[in-house]
Write an enzyme that holds these catalytic residues in place. Structure first.
Site, PDB file in Angstrom:
ATOM      1  CE  LYS A  12     -49.302 -19.679  64.693  1.00 17.07           C
ATOM      2  NZ  LYS A  12     -50.534 -19.208  65.083  1.00 17.07           N
ATOM      3  CB  VAL A 100     -55.780 -21.399  53.078  1.00 14.76           C
ATOM      4  CG1 VAL A 100     -55.219 -19.955  52.761  1.00 14.76           C
ATOM      5  CG2 VAL A 100     -55.102 -22.647  52.384  1.00 14.76           C
ATOM      6  N   GLY A 103     -55.249 -19.367  60.955  1.00 14.97           N
ATOM      7  CA  GLY A 103     -54.560 -18.976  62.539  1.00 14.97           C
ATOM      8  C   GLY A 103     -53.766 -20.011  62.747  1.00 14.97           C
ATOM      9  N   GLY A 106     -50.092 -21.921  58.305  1.00 11.54           N
ATOM     10  CA  GLY A 106     -50.125 -22.780  57.177  1.00 11.54           C
ATOM     11  C   GLY A 106     -49.026 -22.247  56.039  1.00 11.54           C
ATOM     12  CG  ASP A 141     -46.576 -17.220  63.329  1.00 12.58           C
ATOM     13  OD1 ASP A 141     -46.284 -16.735  64.261  1.00 12.58           O
ATOM     14  OD2 ASP A 141     -47.626 -17.324  62.696  1.00 12.58           O
TER      15      ASP A 141
HETATM   16  O1  C5P Z   1     -45.164 -11.660  60.260  1.00  6.98           O
HETATM   17  P1  C5P Z   1     -46.332 -11.979  59.352  1.00  6.98           P
HETATM   18  O2  C5P Z   1     -46.000 -11.784  57.951  1.00  6.98           O
HETATM   19  O3  C5P Z   1     -46.937 -13.312  59.514  1.00  6.98           O
HETATM   20  O4  C5P Z   1     -47.371 -11.045  59.757  1.00  6.98           O
HETATM   21  C1  C5P Z   1     -48.673 -10.649  59.211  1.00  6.98           C
HETATM   22  C2  C5P Z   1     -49.165  -9.398  59.635  1.00  6.98           C
HETATM   23  O5  C5P Z   1     -49.870  -9.669  60.868  1.00  6.98           O
HETATM   24  C3  C5P Z   1     -48.339  -8.035  59.877  1.00  6.98           C
HETATM   25  O6  C5P Z   1     -48.216  -7.623  58.505  1.00  6.98           O
HETATM   26  C4  C5P Z   1     -48.841  -7.377  60.958  1.00  6.98           C
HETATM   27  O7  C5P Z   1     -50.043  -6.701  60.299  1.00  6.98           O
HETATM   28  C5  C5P Z   1     -49.656  -8.291  61.893  1.00  6.98           C
HETATM   29  N1  C5P Z   1     -48.658  -8.882  63.004  1.00  6.98           N
HETATM   30  C6  C5P Z   1     -48.434  -7.980  64.101  1.00  6.98           C
HETATM   31  N2  C5P Z   1     -47.478  -8.289  64.947  1.00  6.98           N
HETATM   32  C7  C5P Z   1     -47.091  -9.447  64.968  1.00  6.98           C
HETATM   33  C8  C5P Z   1     -47.131 -10.533  63.954  1.00  6.98           C
HETATM   34  C9  C5P Z   1     -48.139 -10.131  62.749  1.00  6.98           C
HETATM   35  O8  C5P Z   1     -49.127  -7.105  64.000  1.00  6.98           O
HETATM   36  N3  C5P Z   1     -46.304  -9.772  66.080  1.00  6.98           N
END
Ligand code: C5P
Length: 316
Positions: A12, A100, A103, A106, A141
């Site tokens: 994405k 990997v 952004g 993946g 995501d």
């Molecule tokens: O949801 P995901 O595991 O992909 O998020 C990884 C990290 O990215 C979170 O632990 C957080 O530090 C940051 N994050 C955030 N706000 C979001 C999505 C991700 O701060 N909306």
């Protein structure tokens, strides 16, 4: 029952990403416009006596992918098993084409593929709404990676609402082998905002939660120039603060794309083009810049995680 299920899951990009204030749960509120592009990981699942994980890569460094139980695809199968009160021991193989920690979601794509794949492999017929709920618990995501297409993401990104688009959009995707950790990029944005070096959350109408109407209109009309003028990513300033060298990929290109931006938390950059010839010319130019070894032309929107093959065995 199938002895093997093969799933493809897309990368994405974020056409628009407004980051709201830090929430009490450690996440940031988001208003984003997700767009799946035609760069896919393949995920193969087989029933096994105990769960395991292997990874291969197609021009992608895979050292950053955990193969222990912390892997998001293994966690996805565990979560599905817990929902059905079943032990779904599964051997998962991921063939990575999505960079990997780039952004491009993946890891989330692999988790979405594992949910769909295990549901098919074990013939569970889990309602879509339940898969989306489990996906949202796994990562912000992951629900979008299940659905694909183009969608608004709210909450921390896990609440997805499809949007209507027309036509095909051409992108050049430029990965970078120095991964950026998502939490570090969000933390950098908070630091820059506290220091007054990045704007506070603000959207088109002064409310950061609003996706610009003009952008949704451009997608409905397949108007590349209008879309290009509205591409935006609040995390870009933070990614560039950690990786200032990426700036030279975004502006002043000799063969300019319609627009360029950092994808999600970076370091991948994405470059919107008017069509296939333009995309090839932009890719060829980007490949002449120092530090760029890979640049791929892809189109969006792409489909979400879906089964592309299965094998049935064991019966005479
Ligand atoms: O949801 P995901 O595991 O992909 O998020 C990884 C990290 O990215 C979170 O632990 C957080 O530090 C940051 N994050 C955030 N706000 C979001 C999505 C991700 O701060 N909306």
């Amino acid at each position: 029952m199938s002895t093997e299920v093969r799933v493809s899951a897309p990368a994405k990009i974020n056409l628009y990403l407004a980051v709201g204030p830090l929430r009490a749960d450690g996440f940031h509120g988001l208003a984003t416009l997700y767009h799946a592009v035609g760069l896919y990981d393949d995920v193969v699942l087989r029933p096994a006596s105990r769960s395991s994980m292997t990874v291969s890569g197609d021009g992608v460094a895979i050292d950053g992918v955990p193969t222990d139980e912390s892997n998001l695809a293994l966690r996805a199968v565990r979560a599905l098993g817990a929902h059905h009160a079943l032990d779904l021991a599964t051997a998962i193989h991921v063939h990575k084409r999505i960079p990997v920690a780039g952004g491009l979601a993946g890891g989330s794509a692999d988790a979405a593929a594992a949910l769909v794949g295990a549901d098919t492999l074990f013939e569970l017929r889990t309602p879509r709404a339940v898969l989306l709920e489990l996906a949202g618990q796994l990562g912000s995501d992951v629900p979008f990676c299940l659905n694909g297409g183009t969608a608004i993401g709210t909450g921390r990104g896990e609440i997805v609402t499809p949007v209507m688009t027309r036509g095909e959009y051409w992108w050049v995707v430029v990965p970078d082998d120095q991964a950026l950790a998502t939490p570090a990029v969000y933390a950098e944005l908070d630091r820059l905002r506290t220091a007054g070096r990045a704007p506070e959350p603000a959207g088109p109408g002064g409310a950061w939660q609003d996706i610009p109407d003009a952008m949704l209109g451009a997608l409905r009309a397949a108007h590349v120039a209008d879309l290009a003028s509205h591409l935006h990513n609040d995390l870009q300033v933070a990614a560039l603060s950690l990786r200032p060298d990426l700036a030279g990929r975004l502006t002043g290109l000799e063969t300019p794309p319609s627009a360029s931006l950092v994808s999600g938390s970076g370091p991948t950059t994405v470059h919107l083009c008017e069509g296939p010839e333009h995309a090839e010319a932009v890719r060829d130019h980007l490949l002449t810049l120092p530090g760029i070894e890979v640049a791929a032309v892809v189109t969006g929107p792409a489909h979400g995680a879906r089964v592309i093959g299965s094998q049935v065995g064991g019966r005479p």
